[in-house]
Design an enzyme around this catalytic site. Structure first.
Site, PDB file in Angstrom:
ATOM      1  N   ASP A  42      70.067 -53.331 -17.247  1.00 11.46           N
ATOM      2  CA  ASP A  42      69.569 -54.650 -17.877  1.00 11.46           C
ATOM      3  C   ASP A  42      69.732 -55.656 -16.768  1.00 11.46           C
ATOM      4  OD1 ASP A  42      68.328 -56.706 -19.174  1.00 11.46           O
ATOM      5  OD2 ASP A  42      69.977 -56.790 -20.736  1.00 11.46           O
TER       6      ASP A  42
ATOM      7  N   GLU B 274      71.975 -53.438 -29.842  1.00 13.96           N
ATOM      8  CA  GLU B 274      72.957 -54.099 -29.333  1.00 13.96           C
ATOM      9  C   GLU B 274      73.657 -54.995 -30.318  1.00 13.96           C
ATOM     10  OE1 GLU B 274      73.679 -55.383 -25.079  1.00 13.96           O
ATOM     11  OE2 GLU B 274      71.352 -54.976 -25.079  1.00 13.96           O
TER      12      GLU B 274
ATOM     13  N   LYS C 176      64.901 -59.390 -27.856  1.00  5.33           N
ATOM     14  CA  LYS C 176      66.078 -59.902 -28.646  1.00  5.33           C
ATOM     15  C   LYS C 176      65.326 -60.117 -29.855  1.00  5.33           C
ATOM     16  CE  LYS C 176      68.680 -61.111 -24.893  1.00  5.33           C
ATOM     17  NZ  LYS C 176      70.161 -60.700 -24.994  1.00  5.33           N
TER      18      LYS C 176
ATOM     19  N   ASP D   1      78.265 -55.343 -26.909  1.00  2.00           N
ATOM     20  CA  ASP D   1      77.998 -56.333 -26.024  1.00  2.00           C
ATOM     21  C   ASP D   1      79.010 -57.479 -25.824  1.00  2.00           C
ATOM     22  OD1 ASP D   1      77.239 -58.288 -24.034  1.00  2.00           O
ATOM     23  OD2 ASP D   1      75.150 -58.385 -24.699  1.00  2.00           O
TER      24      ASP D   1
ATOM     25  N   ASP E 246      68.493 -56.115 -29.161  1.00  2.00           N
ATOM     26  CA  ASP E 246      69.567 -56.862 -29.232  1.00  2.00           C
ATOM     27  C   ASP E 246      69.645 -58.007 -30.361  1.00  2.00           C
ATOM     28  OD1 ASP E 246      71.768 -57.988 -28.407  1.00  2.00           O
ATOM     29  OD2 ASP E 246      71.098 -58.614 -26.486  1.00  2.00           O
TER      30      ASP E 246
ATOM     31  N   LYS F 133      63.146 -54.672 -23.624  1.00  2.00           N
ATOM     32  CA  LYS F 133      64.420 -55.012 -24.387  1.00  2.00           C
ATOM     33  C   LYS F 133      64.044 -55.997 -25.304  1.00  2.00           C
ATOM     34  CE  LYS F 133      69.341 -56.938 -24.299  1.00  2.00           C
ATOM     35  NZ  LYS F 133      70.613 -56.665 -23.346  1.00  2.00           N
TER      36      LYS F 133
ATOM     37  N   THR G  44      63.244 -58.229 -20.485  1.00  2.00           N
ATOM     38  CA  THR G  44      63.898 -58.770 -21.916  1.00  2.00           C
ATOM     39  C   THR G  44      62.642 -59.573 -22.268  1.00  2.00           C
ATOM     40  OG1 THR G  44      66.116 -58.649 -21.305  1.00  2.00           O
ATOM     41  CG2 THR G  44      65.708 -59.980 -23.121  1.00  2.00           C
TER      42      THR G  44
ATOM     43  N   LYS H 254      78.958 -56.409 -18.419  1.00  2.00           N
ATOM     44  CA  LYS H 254      78.524 -57.416 -17.469  1.00  2.00           C
ATOM     45  C   LYS H 254      79.667 -58.201 -16.592  1.00  2.00           C
ATOM     46  CE  LYS H 254      75.195 -58.838 -20.929  1.00  2.00           C
ATOM     47  NZ  LYS H 254      74.722 -59.922 -22.270  1.00  2.00           N
TER      48      LYS H 254
ATOM     49  N   ASP I 215      67.537 -57.895 -15.175  1.00  2.00           N
ATOM     50  CA  ASP I 215      66.256 -58.245 -15.126  1.00  2.00           C
ATOM     51  C   ASP I 215      66.437 -59.974 -15.048  1.00  2.00           C
ATOM     52  OD1 ASP I 215      67.031 -59.015 -17.639  1.00  2.00           O
ATOM     53  OD2 ASP I 215      64.980 -58.744 -18.611  1.00  2.00           O
TER      54      ASP I 215
ATOM     55  N   CYS J 239      73.416 -58.549 -17.744  1.00  2.00           N
ATOM     56  CA  CYS J 239      73.490 -59.726 -16.897  1.00  2.00           C
ATOM     57  C   CYS J 239      73.189 -60.890 -17.893  1.00  2.00           C
ATOM     58  CB  CYS J 239      72.531 -59.818 -15.807  1.00  2.00           C
ATOM     59  SG  CYS J 239      70.845 -59.817 -16.298  1.00  2.00           S
TER      60      CYS J 239
END
Length: 332
Positions: A301, A206, A155, A229, A180, A153, A129, A251, A303, A279
């Site tokens: 995901d 996401e 953000k 999510d 995301d 990924k 991420t 999650k 990480d 996570c």
């Protein structure tokens, strides 16, 4: 209480993050977690959770909730009963995973066998991420990570996001990308951004809109698959997501543990959703149960430990973006 009775121990741990982790809702430099530990006859089971303010959780309340169950644990509380005592969320996750770990240790069998998985867990490819930042900074981070992490990924946060994705794509032209928004976009932004993101090879968007506004996405012609999510928690959240999202991000801190997460995964697959297993920013102890859940998932995901300056010991083993299953000394 006899010397062999189950005892519950609850504590808070803090781990420094490597730098600053930013999403649309804010930034942090530490991962604050709560650990539940259940001990019986020299066997110990552990679980870790991350209370999340977005869902009305706090460290203090999570600790208090768990400590209130000490008597029930001593009386033999099991995972199914736990699901009736606590709602989905961080507190239930920590204790549920501790009970899984304890059961595995007591049975002398790995947790994956207790979960009924057909095969031992295999290595997984996890996202790495990139926290939200200026385009140049995100591009530099992508370039530094691309060789070892085939799936990144990003953000995102709103206006300026197309510049961020373009910069990362230029820096990492062969890397798979997902993005995301963490609820930060409007429907107009999604309509405007999605065609460009599709051209840039983005595979998944996401949570573009705030949870609760999902119906605005029904019937939208989006060229990039959408993933839920913040809108996806326990089993009772699944029905309203049908026909809106292609992917659900499961999650453990949202489902309240591995027990419900496995049920949610099965129900989601039967309903035609693709699975992502995600996570919070946490240690290897929080990731370990999710490795079982992530077997066969379309996107992984997990990480969290890679974002920390230091992890707990023992820890999961990562080889770049490849995540190895946990050793029983860590969990399960």
């Amino acid at each position: 209480m006899s010397s062999t009775a189950r005892r519950l121990y609850v504590r808070r741990d803090t781990f420094p993050i490597a730098g600053t982790f930013r999403i649309s809702r804010g930034a942090k430099t530490e991962a604050e977690v709560v650990v539940a530990e259940v001990v019986e006859s020299c066997k110990r089971g552990r679980g870790e959770c991350v209370p999340y303010a977005r869902y009305g959780e706090s460290l203090d309340e999570t600790v208090k909730t768990l400590e209130s169950l000490a008597g029930a644990v001593a009386d033999g509380l099991d995972r199914e009963r736990l699901r009736t005592l606590l709602p989905p969320g961080a507190a239930r996750n920590a204790l549920d995973c501790a009970l899984w770990d304890l059961e595995a240790k007591q049975a002398g069998k790995p947790a994956w066998r207790l979960a009924g998985l057909p095969d031992a867990p295999k290595k997984l490819t996890t996202c790495y991420t990139l926290s939200v930042d200026e385009p140049a900074a995100m591009a530099a981070s992508a370039k530094a990570r691309a060789a070892d992490h085939p799936l990144l990924k990003m953000k995102l946060t709103g206006e300026g996001d197309l510049d961020r994705v373009r910069a990362v794509r230029e820096a990492a032209p062969a890397t798979r990308l997902i993005v995301d928004a963490n609820e930060a976009w409007t429907l107009e932004m999604l309509r405007r951004f999605a065609p460009v993101l599709a051209d840039l090879g983005v595979e998944l968007i996401e949570q573009p809109l705030p949870a609760g506004e999902d119906e605005a996405l029904r019937g939208i012609d989006c060229p990039v698959p959408l993933g839920a999510d913040e809108s996806c928690h326990g089993l009772d959240s699944l029905d309203r997501l049908k026909g809106i999202y292609r992917v659900v991000n499961i999650k453990l801190d949202k489902t309240g543990g591995l027990t419900e997460a496995l049920l949610l995964k099965q129900a989601a697959q039967e309903s035609g959703f693709d699975i992502m297993v995600g996570c919070m920013v946490a240690t290897s102890l929080a990731m370990a149960p999710a490795v079982l859940l992530a077997q066969g998932a379309r996107y992984v995901d997990l990480d969290g430990p890679l974002l920390l300056a230091e992890d707990r010991t023992p820890a999961l083993h990562y080889d770049g973006g490849t995540l190895c299953p946990p050793a029983p000394e860590l969990w399960g």
